[in-house]
Design an enzyme around this catalytic site. Structure first.
Site, PDB file in Angstrom:
ATOM      1  N   LEU A  11       0.810  -1.221   0.000  1.00  0.00           N
ATOM      2  CA  LEU A  11       0.000   0.000   0.000  1.00  0.00           C
ATOM      3  C   LEU A  11       0.843   1.272   0.000  1.00  0.00           C
ATOM      4  O   LEU A  11       0.307   2.369  -0.094  1.00  0.00           O
ATOM      5  CB  LEU A  11      -0.917   0.032   1.239  1.00  0.00           C
ATOM      6  CG  LEU A  11      -1.987  -1.039   1.346  1.00  0.00           C
ATOM      7  CD1 LEU A  11      -2.776  -0.855   2.647  1.00  0.00           C
ATOM      8  CD2 LEU A  11      -2.934  -1.012   0.154  1.00  0.00           C
ATOM      9  N   SER A  12       2.160   1.134   0.107  1.00  0.00           N
ATOM     10  CA  SER A  12       3.012   2.305   0.321  1.00  0.00           C
ATOM     11  C   SER A  12       3.346   3.064  -0.957  1.00  0.00           C
ATOM     12  O   SER A  12       3.947   2.490  -1.880  1.00  0.00           O
ATOM     13  CB  SER A  12       4.323   1.875   0.984  1.00  0.00           C
ATOM     14  OG  SER A  12       5.249   2.951   0.997  1.00  0.00           O
ATOM     15  N   PRO A  13       3.029   4.355  -1.015  1.00  0.00           N
ATOM     16  CA  PRO A  13       3.438   5.143  -2.177  1.00  0.00           C
ATOM     17  C   PRO A  13       4.953   5.285  -2.253  1.00  0.00           C
ATOM     18  O   PRO A  13       5.525   5.397  -3.336  1.00  0.00           O
ATOM     19  CB  PRO A  13       2.759   6.496  -1.954  1.00  0.00           C
ATOM     20  CG  PRO A  13       2.567   6.586  -0.473  1.00  0.00           C
ATOM     21  CD  PRO A  13       2.306   5.183  -0.025  1.00  0.00           C
TER      22      PRO A  13
END
EC number: 5.99.1.4
Length: 199
Positions: A11-13
């Site tokens: 989920l990490s940008p």
């Protein structure tokens, strides 16, 4: 051979903005990597952090400036407000774990494809079809979304405990077997310099 544990969330940008730089660095230095996807929302409260929705408005305002800056710096597309975020991170994480165990494909490419699905393509990585498409594109058997679920769930939970014990508190986080730790895609240059013996 040096070894690196790569802790991240799908989920990490910031994991997305790392692109393929980690893979380029470890290839250059002959470092082996274990990819350790984890439940970042479970990690935050155990290590003094907070989920984005619970952060102070000043932190969210800074994040809104920083992400587009980092994307521009990296020359990468980024949809700051993706259609399916946050979403269930487990299915894609289990697939990465299963693919790592199975071998035979491009694991770094798989991780990048899943992250790109979130942050550029507006796809829901909680859906099997999306994860299977990413698996196939990276040279893995798409049926890993089903066959690797039990092992994936066990290792996914263990990765969280490993992260806490290793001192990891965010993502992406890079931990070398010599004890050196680097947090954030903006520290990959420092990782490279460390492996070169310059830092």
């Amino acid at each position: 051979m040096a070894h690196l544990d790569y802790y991240f969330t799908v989920l990490s940008p910031y994991a997305y903005l790392a692109g393929n730089r980690l893979e380029e660095i470890v290839a250059r230095h002959g470092v082996s990597v274990t990819y350790k996807p984890l439940d970042i929302m479970a990690l935050f409260p155990r290590t003094g952090g907070a989920a984005p929705k619970d952060r102070h408005p000043s932190r969210l305002a800074y994040r809104a400036q920083e992400l587009p800056r980092q994307a521009k710096k990296a020359g990468m597309e980024l949809n700051f407000k993706p259609a399916h975020w946050p979403t269930n991170q487990a299915p894609a994480s289990y697939a990465i774990i299963a693919a790592q165990k199975a071998g035979g494909g491009d694991l770094g490419g798989l991780v990048q494809s899943i992250l790109r699905a979130v942050w550029v393509e507006d796809k829901d990585i909680a859906e099997d079809a999306v994860v299977q498409e990413c698996l196939t594109a990276a040279g893995f058997d798409p049926s890993l979304t089903f066959s690797g679920m039990l092992t994936g769930a066990e290792i996914y939970a263990a990765n969280l405990e490993d992260a806490v014990n290793a001192g990891v508190f965010g993502a992406p986080f890079y931990v070398l077997d010599d004890g050196a730790m680097f947090w954030g895609q903006d520290r990959l240059e420092d990782l490279d310099l460390h492996l070169s013996g310059k830092l």
